[in-house]
Design an enzyme around this catalytic site. Structure first.
Site, PDB file in Angstrom:
ATOM      1  N   LYS A  85      -8.272   3.373  21.793  1.00 17.39           N
ATOM      2  CA  LYS A  85      -8.684   4.393  20.395  1.00 17.39           C
ATOM      3  C   LYS A  85      -9.759   4.161  19.853  1.00 17.39           C
ATOM      4  O   LYS A  85     -10.456   5.178  19.276  1.00 17.39           O
ATOM      5  CB  LYS A  85      -7.382   3.908  19.349  1.00 17.39           C
ATOM      6  CG  LYS A  85      -7.377   4.615  18.168  1.00 17.39           C
ATOM      7  CD  LYS A  85      -6.223   5.966  18.288  1.00 17.39           C
ATOM      8  CE  LYS A  85      -6.633   6.612  17.104  1.00 17.39           C
ATOM      9  NZ  LYS A  85      -6.473   5.940  15.665  1.00 17.39           N
TER      10      LYS A  85
ATOM     11  N   GLY B   1       0.832  -1.210   0.055  1.00 16.56           N
ATOM     12  CA  GLY B   1      -0.004   0.007  -0.094  1.00 16.56           C
ATOM     13  C   GLY B   1       0.983   1.422   0.150  1.00 16.56           C
ATOM     14  O   GLY B   1       1.522   1.384   0.981  1.00 16.56           O
TER      15      GLY B   1
ATOM     16  N   LEU C 274      -0.039   6.151   5.118  1.00 13.00           N
ATOM     17  CA  LEU C 274       0.598   5.609   6.150  1.00 13.00           C
ATOM     18  C   LEU C 274       1.972   4.834   5.492  1.00 13.00           C
ATOM     19  O   LEU C 274       3.114   4.696   5.899  1.00 13.00           O
ATOM     20  CB  LEU C 274      -0.057   4.870   7.137  1.00 13.00           C
ATOM     21  CG  LEU C 274      -0.725   5.566   8.348  1.00 13.00           C
ATOM     22  CD1 LEU C 274      -0.882   4.581   9.432  1.00 13.00           C
ATOM     23  CD2 LEU C 274       0.088   6.798   8.852  1.00 13.00           C
ATOM     24  N   GLY C 275       1.612   4.092   4.587  1.00 13.55           N
ATOM     25  CA  GLY C 275       2.612   3.098   3.974  1.00 13.55           C
ATOM     26  C   GLY C 275       3.623   3.781   3.430  1.00 13.55           C
ATOM     27  O   GLY C 275       4.811   3.654   3.511  1.00 13.55           O
TER      28      GLY C 275
HETATM   29  P1  NAD Z   1      -4.570   5.233   2.133  1.00 16.74           P
HETATM   30  O1  NAD Z   1      -6.192   4.894   1.775  1.00 16.74           O
HETATM   31  O2  NAD Z   1      -4.278   6.230   2.158  1.00 16.74           O
HETATM   32  O3  NAD Z   1      -3.854   3.784   1.799  1.00 16.74           O
HETATM   33  C1  NAD Z   1      -4.053   2.554   1.860  1.00 16.74           C
HETATM   34  C2  NAD Z   1      -3.283   2.144   0.382  1.00 16.74           C
HETATM   35  O4  NAD Z   1      -3.553   0.622   0.163  1.00 16.74           O
HETATM   36  C3  NAD Z   1      -3.920   2.681  -0.860  1.00 16.74           C
HETATM   37  O5  NAD Z   1      -3.054   3.158  -1.595  1.00 16.74           O
HETATM   38  C4  NAD Z   1      -4.666   1.485  -1.596  1.00 16.74           C
HETATM   39  O6  NAD Z   1      -4.510   1.402  -2.789  1.00 16.74           O
HETATM   40  C5  NAD Z   1      -3.517   0.385  -0.999  1.00 16.74           C
HETATM   41  N1  NAD Z   1      -4.294  -1.063  -1.246  1.00 16.74           N
HETATM   42  C6  NAD Z   1      -5.529  -1.600  -0.635  1.00 16.74           C
HETATM   43  N2  NAD Z   1      -5.500  -2.809  -1.063  1.00 16.74           N
HETATM   44  C7  NAD Z   1      -4.527  -3.249  -1.605  1.00 16.74           C
HETATM   45  C8  NAD Z   1      -3.833  -4.425  -2.360  1.00 16.74           C
HETATM   46  N3  NAD Z   1      -4.690  -5.527  -2.189  1.00 16.74           N
HETATM   47  N4  NAD Z   1      -2.883  -4.232  -3.102  1.00 16.74           N
HETATM   48  C9  NAD Z   1      -1.939  -3.189  -2.997  1.00 16.74           C
HETATM   49  N5  NAD Z   1      -2.508  -2.035  -2.266  1.00 16.74           N
HETATM   50  C10 NAD Z   1      -3.502  -1.936  -1.997  1.00 16.74           C
HETATM   51  O7  NAD Z   1      -5.111   4.693   3.851  1.00 16.74           O
HETATM   52  P2  NAD Z   1      -4.228   5.122   5.125  1.00 16.74           P
HETATM   53  O8  NAD Z   1      -4.581   6.433   5.356  1.00 16.74           O
HETATM   54  O9  NAD Z   1      -2.807   4.945   4.784  1.00 16.74           O
HETATM   55  O10 NAD Z   1      -4.600   4.228   6.291  1.00 16.74           O
HETATM   56  C11 NAD Z   1      -4.301   3.174   6.499  1.00 16.74           C
HETATM   57  C12 NAD Z   1      -4.742   2.578   7.907  1.00 16.74           C
HETATM   58  O11 NAD Z   1      -4.039   3.486   8.655  1.00 16.74           O
HETATM   59  C13 NAD Z   1      -6.331   2.639   8.172  1.00 16.74           C
HETATM   60  O12 NAD Z   1      -6.724   1.688   8.739  1.00 16.74           O
HETATM   61  C14 NAD Z   1      -6.253   4.001   8.813  1.00 16.74           C
HETATM   62  O13 NAD Z   1      -7.467   4.182   9.602  1.00 16.74           O
HETATM   63  C15 NAD Z   1      -4.961   4.081   9.468  1.00 16.74           C
HETATM   64  N6  NAD Z   1      -4.340   5.139   9.928  1.00 16.74           N
HETATM   65  C16 NAD Z   1      -4.133   6.211   9.034  1.00 16.74           C
HETATM   66  C17 NAD Z   1      -3.500   7.422   9.597  1.00 16.74           C
HETATM   67  C18 NAD Z   1      -3.366   8.368   8.525  1.00 16.74           C
HETATM   68  O14 NAD Z   1      -3.087   9.716   9.153  1.00 16.74           O
HETATM   69  N7  NAD Z   1      -3.545   8.441   7.303  1.00 16.74           N
HETATM   70  C19 NAD Z   1      -3.344   7.441  10.834  1.00 16.74           C
HETATM   71  C20 NAD Z   1      -3.592   6.674  12.039  1.00 16.74           C
HETATM   72  C21 NAD Z   1      -4.276   5.253  11.397  1.00 16.74           C
HETATM   73  O1  KPL Z   2      -8.525   9.638  15.723  1.00 13.69           O
HETATM   74  C1  KPL Z   2      -9.340  10.753  15.495  1.00 13.69           C
HETATM   75  C2  KPL Z   2      -9.715  10.441  14.107  1.00 13.69           C
HETATM   76  O2  KPL Z   2     -10.201  11.565  13.566  1.00 13.69           O
HETATM   77  O3  KPL Z   2      -9.697   9.418  13.380  1.00 13.69           O
HETATM   78  C3  KPL Z   2      -9.589  11.599  16.505  1.00 13.69           C
HETATM   79  C4  KPL Z   2     -10.422  12.680  16.049  1.00 13.69           C
HETATM   80  C5  KPL Z   2      -8.353  12.117  17.245  1.00 13.69           C
HETATM   81  C6  KPL Z   2     -10.291  10.727  17.600  1.00 13.69           C
HETATM   82  O4  KPL Z   2     -11.281  10.135  16.968  1.00 13.69           O
END
Ligand code: NAD
Ligand code: KPL
Length: 302
Positions: A181, A6, A10-11
């Site tokens: 969380k 991905g 985050l990736g």
């Molecule tokens: P995102 O949608 O930005 O990235 C996910 C990526 O995975 C996409 O590029 C998608 O195309 C890829 N993907 C999905 N299935 C795939 C497959 N089979 N093969 C290859 N690639 C594949 O998501 P994100 O924001 O990075 O979030 C990922 C997780 O982290 C989520 O559960 C989210 O809630 C959690 N998270 C995100 C943040 C943040 O700030 N973005 C913070 C904390 C937690």
């Molecule tokens: O983690 C959050 C989110 O937006 O997903 C907060 C708003 C900090 C808590 O729910």
């Protein structure tokens, strides 16, 4: 070698920081078309405190034959099981999978899919978003907790995270961290969607916040996570205050017409309440209202 599935927010944040610290990384992209676009982009770009740097990290598709020893699964919770099913044939003996998904439920789906691998769960407060394909903005410094409910022994590769400046701790009770969380997300995110407001807008709904926090605390205690229930209401209020100007992640998903992770947050909480035969009327009503809201906008409810 870290394989990272991905190239989303985050990736990309993990891949660029590991690569910057000279730790070998391979990105895994969905198909040849996506690999081609990535190659055209010339790598992943990290934007941090106004500085932009591109990292030409090598990439491959899901069905590349190279064996995988350590996998960072950086997709959404609803994509995790299917993604791991595609990679299962590539997992080497003793493979480890680091699961970055928010909420609960997807970790068990993955663990059932690949019982031969060690699954390490993560809970992160870091924030990142993608202004364009293959670009990531490191928007909020935070902390990542890692843990394995079945094996309390910390893996040796945590040193790679130190080297890469990824702020983390090994948690001996990662499930409680994930539940805490999840409870915060359930108390805040759905209401921001239903009231179409920033997190700070919830200060106008103190009674709803109080009843939801009380019911979520009851749920945490019923599941054996009473430490995670401690002063939940106080923390919900503090998070609302500290993030008052922000839109919650679920609000951002809905306003941009993207699928939410509802099934792994509020959906998981409601199913768990049923399993414990708890009656939590505010939580169940909130779930119903959120499902109706998503349905009205043509967004999936799972
Ligand atoms: P995102 O949608 O930005 O990235 C996910 C990526 O995975 C996409 O590029 C998608 O195309 C890829 N993907 C999905 N299935 C795939 C497959 N089979 N093969 C290859 N690639 C594949 O998501 P994100 O924001 O990075 O979030 C990922 C997780 O982290 C989520 O559960 C989210 O809630 C959690 N998270 C995100 C943040 C943040 O700030 N973005 C913070 C904390 C937690
Ligand atoms: O983690 C959050 C989110 O937006 O997903 C907060 C708003 C900090 C808590 O729910």
């Amino acid at each position: 070698m870290w394989h990272i599935l991905g190239a989303g927010s985050l990736g990309s944040l993990w891949a660029t920081r590991l690569a910057r610290a000279d730790i070998p990384v391979q990105l895994i992209l969905r198909d040849p078309a996506r690999l081609h676009s990535y190659q055209q982009a010339g790598g992943l770009t990290l934007i941090e405190q106004g500085q932009t740097q591109r990292y030409p990290i090598p990439a491959q598709t899901l069905d590349h034959p190279e064996p995988i020893q350590r996998l960072l699964l950086a997709c959404k919770a609803y994509d995790a099981q299917a993604a791991v099913a595609r990679l299962a044939p590539r997992l080497a003996a003793g493979a480890e999978i680091l699961l970055l998904q928010n909420g609960l439920g997807s970790q068990d789906q993955v663990a059932r899919q690949v019982p031969q691998a060690r699954c390490i769960f993560a809970s992160s407060t870091e924030g990142a978003f993608r202004p364009a394909d293959f670009q990531v903005v490191f928007a909020g410094h935070g902390h990542t907790w890692l843990g394995d409910p079945h094996n309390l022994h910390a893996p040796a590769w945590l040193k790679d995270l130190h080297q890469a400046g990824i702020v983390h701790d090994w948690s001996l009770d990662i499930l409680s961290r994930l539940w805490r969380k999840l409870a915060l997300n359930c108390a805040i995110n759905p209401l921001t969607v239903l009231y179409d407001c920033r997190n700070g807008g919830l200060r106008e709904h103190p009674a709803e916040i109080a009843s939801l926090s009380a019911e979520l605390s009851e749920l945490l205690c019923a599941g054996g996570h009473s430490a995670a229930a401690e002063d939940l209401h106080g923390e919900v209020q503090r998070v609302i205050q500290a993030t008052a100007a922000n839109y919650s992640s679920m609000h951002q998903d809905v306003s941009q017409g993207r699928r939410t992770e509802i099934a792994y947050l509020l959906g998981y909480a409601c199913t768990s309440a049923q399993r414990h035969q708890l009656v939590l009327p505010h939580l169940q009503a909130l779930h119903g209202r959120l499902l109706a809201h998503l349905h009205a906008r043509g967004l999936p409810s799972h």
